[in-house]
Scaffold this motif. Structure first.
Motif, PDB file in Angstrom:
ATOM      1  N   UNK A   2       1.242  -1.219  -0.226  1.00  0.00           N
ATOM      2  CA  UNK A   2       0.321   0.382   0.024  1.00  0.00           C
ATOM      3  C   UNK A   2       1.135   1.297  -0.651  1.00  0.00           C
ATOM      4  N   UNK A   3       0.697   2.273  -0.973  1.00  0.00           N
ATOM      5  CA  UNK A   3       1.053   2.897  -0.984  1.00  0.00           C
ATOM      6  C   UNK A   3       1.535   4.025   0.385  1.00  0.00           C
ATOM      7  N   UNK A   4      -0.053   4.740   0.006  1.00  0.00           N
ATOM      8  CA  UNK A   4      -0.761   6.017   1.738  1.00  0.00           C
ATOM      9  C   UNK A   4      -1.843   4.390   2.077  1.00  0.00           C
TER      10      UNK A   4
ATOM     11  N   UNK B 223       5.351  -5.861  -8.866  1.00  0.00           N
ATOM     12  CA  UNK B 223       4.785  -5.034  -7.076  1.00  0.00           C
ATOM     13  C   UNK B 223       3.251  -4.329  -7.656  1.00  0.00           C
ATOM     14  N   UNK B 224       2.801  -5.006  -7.135  1.00  0.00           N
ATOM     15  CA  UNK B 224       1.403  -4.724  -7.043  1.00  0.00           C
ATOM     16  C   UNK B 224       0.763  -3.596  -6.201  1.00  0.00           C
ATOM     17  N   UNK B 225       0.799  -2.388  -7.073  1.00  0.00           N
ATOM     18  CA  UNK B 225       0.528  -1.321  -5.278  1.00  0.00           C
ATOM     19  C   UNK B 225      -0.844  -0.862  -5.307  1.00  0.00           C
ATOM     20  N   UNK B 226      -1.053  -0.829  -4.366  1.00  0.00           N
ATOM     21  CA  UNK B 226      -2.291  -0.025  -3.762  1.00  0.00           C
ATOM     22  C   UNK B 226      -2.049   1.238  -3.327  1.00  0.00           C
ATOM     23  N   UNK B 227      -2.605   2.057  -4.168  1.00  0.00           N
ATOM     24  CA  UNK B 227      -2.503   3.537  -3.724  1.00  0.00           C
ATOM     25  C   UNK B 227      -3.928   4.694  -3.999  1.00  0.00           C
ATOM     26  N   UNK B 228      -4.479   4.141  -3.212  1.00  0.00           N
ATOM     27  CA  UNK B 228      -5.487   3.873  -3.072  1.00  0.00           C
ATOM     28  C   UNK B 228      -6.254   5.445  -2.566  1.00  0.00           C
ATOM     29  N   UNK B 229      -5.315   5.911  -1.607  1.00  0.00           N
ATOM     30  CA  UNK B 229      -5.860   7.521  -1.182  1.00  0.00           C
ATOM     31  C   UNK B 229      -3.388   8.210  -1.353  1.00  0.00           C
TER      32      UNK B 229
ATOM     33  N   UNK C 202       1.456  -2.727 -11.238  1.00  0.00           N
ATOM     34  CA  UNK C 202       0.441  -2.456 -11.721  1.00  0.00           C
ATOM     35  C   UNK C 202      -0.223  -1.187 -10.402  1.00  0.00           C
ATOM     36  N   UNK C 203      -0.689  -0.167 -10.441  1.00  0.00           N
ATOM     37  CA  UNK C 203      -0.617   0.489  -9.765  1.00  0.00           C
ATOM     38  C   UNK C 203      -3.080   0.974  -9.849  1.00  0.00           C
ATOM     39  N   UNK C 204      -3.167   0.968  -8.507  1.00  0.00           N
ATOM     40  CA  UNK C 204      -4.895   0.708  -8.575  1.00  0.00           C
ATOM     41  C   UNK C 204      -5.076   1.864  -7.877  1.00  0.00           C
ATOM     42  N   UNK C 205      -6.571   2.524  -8.069  1.00  0.00           N
ATOM     43  CA  UNK C 205      -6.921   3.767  -7.748  1.00  0.00           C
ATOM     44  C   UNK C 205      -8.152   3.964  -7.273  1.00  0.00           C
ATOM     45  N   UNK C 206      -9.006   4.652  -6.517  1.00  0.00           N
ATOM     46  CA  UNK C 206     -10.397   4.639  -6.666  1.00  0.00           C
ATOM     47  C   UNK C 206     -11.050   5.808  -6.497  1.00  0.00           C
TER      48      UNK C 206
END
Ligand SMILES: *Cc1c(COP(=O)(O)O)cnc(C)c1O
Length: 365
Positions: free
Chosen positions: A136-138, A163-169, A185-189
């Motif tokens: 998780x990024x943030x 590297x699978x990155x959750x950058x949701x916030x 992979x980078x994902x956000x919401x």
């Protein structure tokens, strides 16, 4: 209904406050999802999304919350053995998701409020035979910003590890360089730093991930990246998109591009600095507050503030609410011992100062 006129009072770290004009955009007419108008709408949001992710690749748009794309990241991108870097509630969720897909999953856990370091990752990859790492990024539960650029380097130096990155916030609120940092992979919401209503999620996957996805026969249907890839190339989505939210997305992309992505990062940094200065100031005046995240690894979008012994997070947020402002308690096991302020989305330094002065008034009573 909450008052929608007075923007600048809602500081949850997600969902975040949405500007009235963006909410107005939700009223656009229904169109068929294979209609020309829908393709034009999808094409129109790509440059803004690519600017936020800093990528040349197409940005997938999913009608789901971010958790859906966390699962997609694992289902499409991880082959056999996953290592999850865990330093809070959302990174723990990423671990549980990986485990639930049936892959062998291990967690590299540090205390909530700490950072996942490249050094620890080097050691873990040396012995574990992992092919994918989640991070998780943030970390919205603690306000810690992980050094994902360095973590990506460690993964790639270790061989065929993605590297699978959750950058949701993170995405839209702090520097994120999908291409330059070679993030797989980078994902956000939609409902965090992008300041849109909940209901959409976004992801970028690189060629390496798509090659892996082709080899995976159990990657599912709804979150199949190969379907997303094929469709976005035609400015379409695999299934019926949340059309109304796409209108809001288009309006918000125009706003973000007008502000400029780097200016947006700078505004978030300024709001975060304002918050840290206030915490320091309170302490120097004898009121013992502290920022949970260590200096140098603090997320510009959310600050988790440690309260003094005996002061309750839910009590503070309740009293702040009585004064017309919304902040968050701590998350999970930090619920009572901390509060969190989501200074992200469309908020300003002036609005951040306003909410902090209300929190101060409550704490000093
Ligand atoms: C909010 C959040 C999520 C979950 O997002 P949903 O949209 O509720 O699925 C995941 N990771 C992080 C870091 C978050 O802040």
């Amino acid at each position: 209904m909450p008052d929608t006129q007075s923007f600048g009072r809602f500081f949850l770290p997600g969902p975040t406050e949405v500007l009235p004009e963006i909410l107005d955009a939700l009223r656009g007419p229904m169109v068929g999802h294979r209609a020309k108008a829908m393709e034009e709408l999808i094409a129109s949001v790509q440059p803004g999304l690519q600017a936020i992710f800093r990528t040349e690749r197409p940005v997938y748009i999913s009608t789901s919350s971010s958790t859906g794309l966390m699962e997609a990241a694992v289902r499409n991108g991880a082959l056999r053995r996953v290592l999850s870097l865990v330093n809070g509630a959302f990174s723990e969720r990423f671990y549980r998701i990986a485990e639930a897909t049936g892959l062998h999953t291990e967690a590299l856990v540090v205390e909530w409020g700490e950072v996942n370091t490249p050094e620890a990752l080097v050691d873990a990859l040396r012995v574990g035979d992992f092919d994918a790492v989640t991070v998780v990024h943030s970390e919205t539960s603690t306000g810690v910003l992980n050094p994902i650029r360095e973590l990506a380097q460690v993964c790639h130096q270790a061989g065929d590890v993605v590297l699978l990155v959750d950058s949701v916030s993170g995405a839209g609120g702090t520097r994120l360089e999908t291409d330059a940092w070679e993030l797989d992979v980078v994902l956000t919401g939609s409902q965090k730093a992008l300041a849109l209503p909940p209901g959409l999620a976004f992801a970028v996957a690189n060629e390496r991930i798509l090659l892996r996805a082709e080899r995976k026969k159990d990657r599912g249907v709804y979150f199949d990246f190969l379907e997303f890839e094929k469709n976005i190339r035609k400015n379409q989505t695999p299934n019926t998109p949340a059309v109304s939210l796409f209108y809001a997305l288009a309006a918000q992309m125009r706003r973000i591009q007008a502000e400029g992505v780097e200016a947006r990062w700078a505004r978030h940094a300024a709001m975060a600095e304002t918050t840290y200065r206030w915490v320091d100031d309170m302490r120097s005046r004898g009121y013992p507050l502290a920022v949970l995240a260590p200096e140098g690894f603090r997320s510009p979008t959310v600050t988790c503030i440690v309260l003094p012994e005996g002061v309750s997070g839910s009590e503070v947020t309740r009293r702040v609410k009585e004064r017309g402002f919304t902040i968050a308690t701590g998350y999970g096991k930090l619920k009572e011992s901390t509060i969190r302020i989501g200074h992200m989305g469309e908020h300003t330094v002036a609005e951040t100062e306003a909410v902090l002065s209300v929190v101060e008034e409550v704490l000093r009573r």
